[in-house]
Write an enzyme that holds these catalytic residues in place. Structure first.
Site, mmCIF file in Angstrom:
data_model
loop_
_atom_site.group_PDB
_atom_site.id
_atom_site.type_symbol
_atom_site.label_atom_id
_atom_site.label_comp_id
_atom_site.label_asym_id
_atom_site.label_seq_id
_atom_site.Cartn_x
_atom_site.Cartn_y
_atom_site.Cartn_z
ATOM 1 N N ASP A 38 1.040 -1.240 0.181
ATOM 2 C CA ASP A 38 -0.269 -0.238 0.390
ATOM 3 C C ASP A 38 0.725 1.200 0.243
ATOM 4 O OD1 ASP A 38 -2.142 1.613 0.295
ATOM 5 O OD2 ASP A 38 -3.756 0.400 2.168
ATOM 6 N N ASP A 39 1.083 2.131 -1.061
ATOM 7 C CA ASP A 39 2.148 3.315 -0.950
ATOM 8 C C ASP A 39 3.017 2.914 -1.714
ATOM 9 O OD1 ASP A 39 -0.437 4.295 -0.460
ATOM 10 O OD2 ASP A 39 -0.183 5.642 0.797
ATOM 11 N N CYS A 74 -5.537 4.404 -3.658
ATOM 12 C CA CYS A 74 -5.532 2.752 -3.591
ATOM 13 C C CYS A 74 -7.480 2.766 -3.928
ATOM 14 C CB CYS A 74 -6.141 3.098 -2.049
ATOM 15 S SG CYS A 74 -7.760 3.160 -0.708
ATOM 16 N N ASP A 319 -0.222 -0.498 -4.924
ATOM 17 C CA ASP A 319 -1.594 0.149 -5.749
ATOM 18 C C ASP A 319 -1.497 1.376 -6.231
ATOM 19 O OD1 ASP A 319 -1.384 1.185 -2.961
ATOM 20 O OD2 ASP A 319 -3.118 0.719 -1.984
ATOM 21 N N ASN A 320 0.145 2.203 -5.553
ATOM 22 C CA ASN A 320 -0.133 3.334 -6.191
ATOM 23 C C ASN A 320 1.129 3.533 -5.194
ATOM 24 O OD1 ASN A 320 -1.835 4.400 -4.345
ATOM 25 N ND2 ASN A 320 -0.526 5.194 -3.306
#
Length: 647
Positions: A38-39, A74, A319-320
């Site tokens: 995540d991130d 997200c 996700d990004n």
């Protein structure tokens, strides 16, 4: 003679069994494991600080350097991956209601036809561990239970973004929490248990492991004030990387601001104190990733023990991405910077090159059809899917629905830019834009149009840090091709996303790339297209606001156009979000009501640092049922900006 005959018969039988086992192994469909952080940044070198990732994935697999998230936040990114679609087709464009979140996902019925369902139809045992998406909570964990998973252990809100509060719902059962346990360690233990379980079964398996790290921590103060802070590492990793700093690239906190569209022109040079704070944030992100790296090590150890390693594809992505000081920006994502959209993609498995780097261009909406292609289930992928199949192996290089050859678009809808960890640093100014990326061996272009009417054009092949906006000096021959290509991709659907040139050149099959389209014989042809423009700056997707749309073809296969303009109920919710002063103090901090804060504390946080050692196989003994009062009291956490801190 009898003994000789018996011996020969035994040898023949063993040989037959050996051949049969080999044939079975060759015939068995491959397992697929997807590790999804995540991130996590790719451009700031976080992978370099993960030894197991380096050992098992970088050295033994391939890095796909041109892999992208087409929306850098997200919930929209995750839904796009699950559906194989751009956000303008899922119509999930935000982290919060009314335009994002688990409830909208279900209102639009997106969870009835998506990746896990396709894999189940392909004969796979499907499993999910970790964070699914925003708004999957203690109030709706079983309303509905996410479809398509044979086994799932989902993190539930409002505890998803608290490292030392690990709260899960198992297969839609009432949530439990793990006393004094580090969240990523619980995901680690659950992953180990899942691998032992699925490897004991005959069906091929799909296992998605989704830790929350290195996302920031949500913190709620004694008075109910809410903010984000740096990621919290496990106690055993808190001492690491004391001298590491953010890479000092030319675009890190530059003396002169060269990115000037919308709010960028207002960003001032960061002072030394802020730079040091950003460096510490970077260090904490790396520290939080160490427990993820341990999960990677365990996955490969278990695959080696079971003999499944050679028949398993392992994917690693996020996700990004994330930015920290590039072009003077405060910590966060949601921009069209490469730091936010160019995400890690590492792949290891049968037929994948070892220690290689690939320049193939791909995006998150390509992952679902690629997974299903590896599973031999192409017939289960709906025709409306935007993504294509990434040519990972020789067999996939011949797939009838390949990825877009060199181009994709990036999109975002927002009225400001959220600055994480800094309550009063949100940048006011529209963050609504369309960006075209075109990448080949010969060129690497970024072409952006903002809702303000401003344009950006960067040549990243010669200017990798986007230090010079070339838009005013670019030739009409180049700009009109880029603009026309963006017209298609900003509203493409299905095959038009994979081959946009067929729309621009319907009668000329020779045009397959930007280089082909730049031939002078097409100069007049490209004068007929209207330019991309926004009617106004909106924080949500509305087709009529984003002109032009080419042909009625683009109006087919829309998820639910009726929800693109807010209903009266949604307008009410939006108005409540706009009245931020009603739920914040004089310092701009959002205040969670006392009764909600008391509810939150029904899952107690530990009094000291946790994660001194990974959890053992007996980890379930730490599980405690969540208080029924928490489950039965409905709370709209999003109304207090719970997801507005950069989820």
């Amino acid at each position: 003679m009898k003994y000789s005959a018996l011996l020969l018969g035994t040898i023949a039988l063993l040989a037959l069994n050996t051949v049969t086992a080999k044939q079975y192994q060759e015939a068995k469909k491959p397992n697929i494991i997807f590790i999804f952080t995540d991130d996590q940044d790719h451009k700031m070198d976080s992978l370099q600080y993960m030894p197991n990732v380096q050992k098992y994935l970088v050295n033994e697999g391939t890095i796909y350097e041109n892999h992208y998230a087409t929306i850098a936040v997200c919930c929209p990114s995750r839904v796009g991956l699950l559906r194989g679609q751009y956000a303008h087709n899922t119509n999930i464009t935000d982290v919060s209601p009314p335009y994002g979140g688990y409830e909208r996902f279900n209102t639009l019925k997106l969870g009835e036809d998506y990746l896990p369902v396709w894999l189940q139809k392909s004969g796979y045992n499907t499993n999910y561990i970790g964070k699914l998406m925003n708004q999957y909570s203690v109030n709706n964990y079983n309303n509905p239970i996410p479809r398509g998973f044979n086994y799932q252990e989902q993190l539930v809100d409002p505890y998803t973004y608290i490292y030392n509060s690990a709260v899960f719902s198992v297969n839609g059962e009432p949530p439990v929490y793990y006393k004094d346990a580090y969240q990523t360690d619980v995901i680690h233990a659950k992953t180990r248990a899942a691998l032992k379980r699925v490897q004991a079964q005959e069906d091929p398996f799909f296992l998605w492991v989704s830790p929350m790290a290195p996302h920031g921590q949500f913190e709620i103060g004694k008075g109910g004030s809410m903010k984000t802070s740096d990621p919290i590492p496990a106690a055993r990793h808190a001492h690491l990387f004391k001298d590491v700093k953010i890479p000092r690239t030319p675009h890190f906190n530059p003396d002169q601001q060269v990115k000037t569209a919308s709010y960028w022109k207002t960003l001032e040079k960061l002072n030394a104190t802020m730079v040091e704070e950003f460096d510490e944030t970077y260090r904490n992100r790396l520290r939080a990733l160490q427990s993820v790296d341990e999960i990677v090590g365990t996955i490969f150890e278990e695959l080696e023990k079971s003999g499944e390693l050679d028949n398993t594809f392992v994917f690693y992505s996020a996700d990004n991405g994330y930015h920290l000081g590039q072009h003077r920006a405060f910590p966060g994502k949601c921009t069209n910077l490469e730091e936010d959209i160019n995400v890690p993609l590492l792949v290891r498995g049968p037929g994948i090159g070892k220690g290689k780097k690939s320049q193939v261009v791909s995006a998150h909406h390509d992952l679902a059809p690629t997974f299903v292609a590896l599973a031999g289930g192409d017939e289960h992928v709906p025709s409306w899917v935007d993504g294509g199949v990434i040519p990972l192996t020789k067999a996939l290089q011949k797939h009838r629905k390949p990825v877009s050859k060199e181009s994709f678009s990036v999109e975002f809808w927002g009225l400001d830019l959220l600055a994480e960890n800094y309550a009063n640093a949100n940048v006011i100014g529209p963050n609504t834009y369309k960006t075209l990326r075109v990448i080949s061996q010969d060129y690497n272009y970024v072409y952006s149009i903002w809702c303000t009417g401003e344009h950006e054009f960067y040549d990243l092949k010669n200017d990798p840090y986007a230090m010079k906006n070339l838009y005013t000096g670019a030739t009409n021959q180049l700009v009109n091709r880029l603009d026309a290509l963006l017209v298609v991709l900003k509203s493409c659907r299905a095959e038009t996303c994979r081959d946009p040139w067929r729309i621009l050149h319907p009668d000329d099959k020779h045009v397959k790339t930007l280089r082909d389209a730049l031939h002078k014989k097409y100069d007049i042809h490209y004068t007929q297209f209207r330019k991309v423009q926004f009617e106004e700056c909106l924080g949500y997707y509305q087709v009529t606001n984003e002109a032009p749309v080419i042909g009625q073809h683009f109006l087919a296969n829309v998820t639910d156009t009726s929800q693109q303009r807010p209903s009266s109920t949604e307008q009410y919710i939006i108005s409540k979000f706009d009245k931020r002063a009603d739920k914040s103090n004089e310092d701009g901090q959002f205040i969670l009501p006392k009764e909600y804060h008391e509810l939150l504390k029904l899952v107690p946080e530990p009094n000291q640092a946790v994660g001194h050692a990974p959890l053992g196989q007996d980890f379930e003994k730490y599980a405690i049922p969540v208080d029924k009062k928490l489950l039965e009291t409905p709370v709209k956490w999003a109304e207090y900006n719970f997801y507005g801190f950069g989820s």
